[in-house]
Write a protein that holds these residues in place. Structure first.
Motif, PDB file in Angstrom:
ATOM      1  N   SER A  65      30.554  43.668  47.491  1.00 44.25           N
ATOM      2  CA  SER A  65      29.237  44.276  47.323  1.00 44.25           C
ATOM      3  C   SER A  65      28.530  44.338  48.664  1.00 44.25           C
ATOM      4  O   SER A  65      28.704  43.441  49.501  1.00 44.25           O
ATOM      5  N   CYS A  66      27.723  45.369  48.846  1.00 46.48           N
ATOM      6  CA  CYS A  66      26.893  45.480  50.040  1.00 46.48           C
ATOM      7  C   CYS A  66      25.485  45.830  49.603  1.00 46.48           C
ATOM      8  O   CYS A  66      25.226  46.952  49.169  1.00 46.48           O
ATOM      9  N   GLY A 113      31.349  38.871  48.408  1.00 47.71           N
ATOM     10  CA  GLY A 113      32.420  39.072  47.451  1.00 47.71           C
ATOM     11  C   GLY A 113      33.820  38.790  47.950  1.00 47.71           C
ATOM     12  O   GLY A 113      34.789  38.897  47.189  1.00 47.71           O
ATOM     13  N   GLY A 114      33.954  38.438  49.220  1.00 48.09           N
ATOM     14  CA  GLY A 114      35.276  38.125  49.731  1.00 48.09           C
ATOM     15  C   GLY A 114      35.808  36.822  49.158  1.00 48.09           C
ATOM     16  O   GLY A 114      35.105  36.082  48.478  1.00 48.09           O
ATOM     17  N   ASN A 158      20.211  49.450  45.068  1.00 44.12           N
ATOM     18  CA  ASN A 158      20.376  49.526  46.521  1.00 44.12           C
ATOM     19  C   ASN A 158      21.636  48.795  46.972  1.00 44.12           C
ATOM     20  O   ASN A 158      21.626  48.057  47.975  1.00 44.12           O
ATOM     21  N   THR A 159      22.703  49.003  46.238  1.00 44.05           N
ATOM     22  CA  THR A 159      23.949  48.297  46.504  1.00 44.05           C
ATOM     23  C   THR A 159      25.126  49.258  46.368  1.00 44.05           C
ATOM     24  O   THR A 159      25.134  50.114  45.481  1.00 44.05           O
ATOM     25  N   PHE A 160      26.089  49.122  47.277  1.00 50.97           N
ATOM     26  CA  PHE A 160      27.345  49.834  47.078  1.00 50.97           C
ATOM     27  C   PHE A 160      28.498  48.849  47.079  1.00 50.97           C
ATOM     28  O   PHE A 160      28.337  47.697  47.505  1.00 50.97           O
ATOM     29  N   TYR A 161      29.617  49.301  46.551  1.00 48.77           N
ATOM     30  CA  TYR A 161      30.708  48.393  46.218  1.00 48.77           C
ATOM     31  C   TYR A 161      32.050  48.905  46.738  1.00 48.77           C
ATOM     32  O   TYR A 161      32.214  50.100  46.996  1.00 48.77           O
ATOM     33  N   LEU A 162      32.991  47.989  46.819  1.00 54.79           N
ATOM     34  CA  LEU A 162      34.381  48.338  47.069  1.00 54.79           C
ATOM     35  C   LEU A 162      35.233  47.553  46.069  1.00 54.79           C
ATOM     36  O   LEU A 162      35.346  46.332  46.184  1.00 54.79           O
ATOM     37  N   GLN A 163      35.750  48.260  45.081  1.00 54.55           N
ATOM     38  CA  GLN A 163      36.665  47.651  44.127  1.00 54.55           C
ATOM     39  C   GLN A 163      38.072  47.730  44.707  1.00 54.55           C
ATOM     40  O   GLN A 163      38.558  48.822  45.000  1.00 54.55           O
ATOM     41  N   MET A 164      38.688  46.569  44.868  1.00 58.00           N
ATOM     42  CA  MET A 164      40.015  46.503  45.493  1.00 58.00           C
ATOM     43  C   MET A 164      41.013  45.987  44.461  1.00 58.00           C
ATOM     44  O   MET A 164      40.890  44.848  43.997  1.00 58.00           O
ATOM     45  N   SER A 213      46.095  53.863  53.792  1.00 57.14           N
ATOM     46  CA  SER A 213      46.608  52.530  53.446  1.00 57.14           C
ATOM     47  C   SER A 213      46.021  51.974  52.150  1.00 57.14           C
ATOM     48  O   SER A 213      46.588  51.057  51.561  1.00 57.14           O
ATOM     49  N   VAL A 214      44.882  52.515  51.701  1.00 58.23           N
ATOM     50  CA  VAL A 214      44.254  51.969  50.487  1.00 58.23           C
ATOM     51  C   VAL A 214      44.097  53.002  49.386  1.00 58.23           C
ATOM     52  O   VAL A 214      43.663  52.669  48.278  1.00 58.23           O
ATOM     53  N   LYS A 215      44.435  54.243  49.671  1.00 54.11           N
ATOM     54  CA  LYS A 215      44.247  55.315  48.695  1.00 54.11           C
ATOM     55  C   LYS A 215      44.994  54.992  47.401  1.00 54.11           C
ATOM     56  O   LYS A 215      46.160  54.608  47.420  1.00 54.11           O
ATOM     57  N   GLY A 216      44.287  55.137  46.286  1.00 57.51           N
ATOM     58  CA  GLY A 216      44.880  54.840  44.992  1.00 57.51           C
ATOM     59  C   GLY A 216      44.724  53.399  44.553  1.00 57.51           C
ATOM     60  O   GLY A 216      44.997  53.075  43.389  1.00 57.51           O
ATOM     61  N   ARG A 217      44.297  52.525  45.447  1.00 56.42           N
ATOM     62  CA  ARG A 217      44.117  51.108  45.113  1.00 56.42           C
ATOM     63  C   ARG A 217      42.658  50.663  45.223  1.00 56.42           C
ATOM     64  O   ARG A 217      42.242  49.767  44.488  1.00 56.42           O
ATOM     65  N   PHE A 218      41.910  51.257  46.118  1.00 59.99           N
ATOM     66  CA  PHE A 218      40.516  50.887  46.341  1.00 59.99           C
ATOM     67  C   PHE A 218      39.608  51.999  45.830  1.00 59.99           C
ATOM     68  O   PHE A 218      39.952  53.177  45.897  1.00 59.99           O
ATOM     69  N   THR A 219      38.421  51.603  45.360  1.00 62.40           N
ATOM     70  CA  THR A 219      37.424  52.562  44.888  1.00 62.40           C
ATOM     71  C   THR A 219      36.050  52.174  45.416  1.00 62.40           C
ATOM     72  O   THR A 219      35.606  51.041  45.207  1.00 62.40           O
ATOM     73  N   ILE A 220      35.392  53.116  46.062  1.00 65.03           N
ATOM     74  CA  ILE A 220      34.041  52.886  46.551  1.00 65.03           C
ATOM     75  C   ILE A 220      33.053  53.513  45.584  1.00 65.03           C
ATOM     76  O   ILE A 220      33.317  54.575  45.003  1.00 65.03           O
ATOM     77  N   SER A 221      31.934  52.842  45.365  1.00 69.95           N
ATOM     78  CA  SER A 221      30.912  53.360  44.454  1.00 69.95           C
ATOM     79  C   SER A 221      29.548  52.844  44.878  1.00 69.95           C
ATOM     80  O   SER A 221      29.451  51.978  45.752  1.00 69.95           O
ATOM     81  N   ARG A 222      28.519  53.351  44.247  1.00 73.06           N
ATOM     82  CA  ARG A 222      27.165  52.906  44.567  1.00 73.06           C
ATOM     83  C   ARG A 222      26.327  52.779  43.312  1.00 73.06           C
ATOM     84  O   ARG A 222      26.605  53.421  42.299  1.00 73.06           O
TER      85      ARG A 222
END
Length: 125
Positions: A20-21, A7-8, A76-82, A62-71
């Motif tokens: 995605s992971c 996803g980069g 069987n995948t977790f995510y980082l919404q940036m 440094s990312v609080k309020g801008r990034f969200t981690i979820s699963r």
């Protein structure tokens, strides 16, 4: 245990990306999982971690309020919404876990035992 990050890419400042992971060899219902990043010349940083058994999250300042981690345990995948990305977010991002660690804070502040390959995020105009 395997983790595969994707996803980069290149995005303009203020833009968004979702990493995605995909994991195999374990379930997203007990251990902590997380995202780490390393920029050239800088130390590795624990960006965001998630306790999969109680959904407690940890974010670096440094990312609080801008990034969200979820699963999504079913996938069987977790995510980082940036969101609201900044040039200083440019780095190689890695997903990781430690099957013996269930605390999101502990995972983010120590060295995980299992890593995926990195995916490059470049924030530039």
């Amino acid at each position: 245990v395997q983790l595969q990050a994707s996803g980069g890419g290149l995005v303009q400042p203020g833009g968004s990306l979702r990493l995605s992971c995909a994991v195999s060899g374990f379930l997203l219902d007990r251990p902590a999982v997380g995202w780490f990043r390393q920029a050239p010349g800088k130390e590795r940083e624990g960006v965001s971690c998630l306790s999969t058994w109680n959904d407690i999250t940890h974010y670096s300042d440094s990312v609080k309020g801008r990034f969200t981690i979820s699963r999504d345990a079913a996938k069987n995948t977790f995510y980082l919404q940036m969101d609201n990305l900044r040039p200083e977010d440019t780095a190689v991002y890695y997903c990781a876990t430690n099957l013996g660690q269930s605390s999101s804070y502990a995972l983010c502040t120590t060295s995980p035992s299992n890593w995926g390959h990195g995916t490059l995020v470049t924030v530039s105009s």
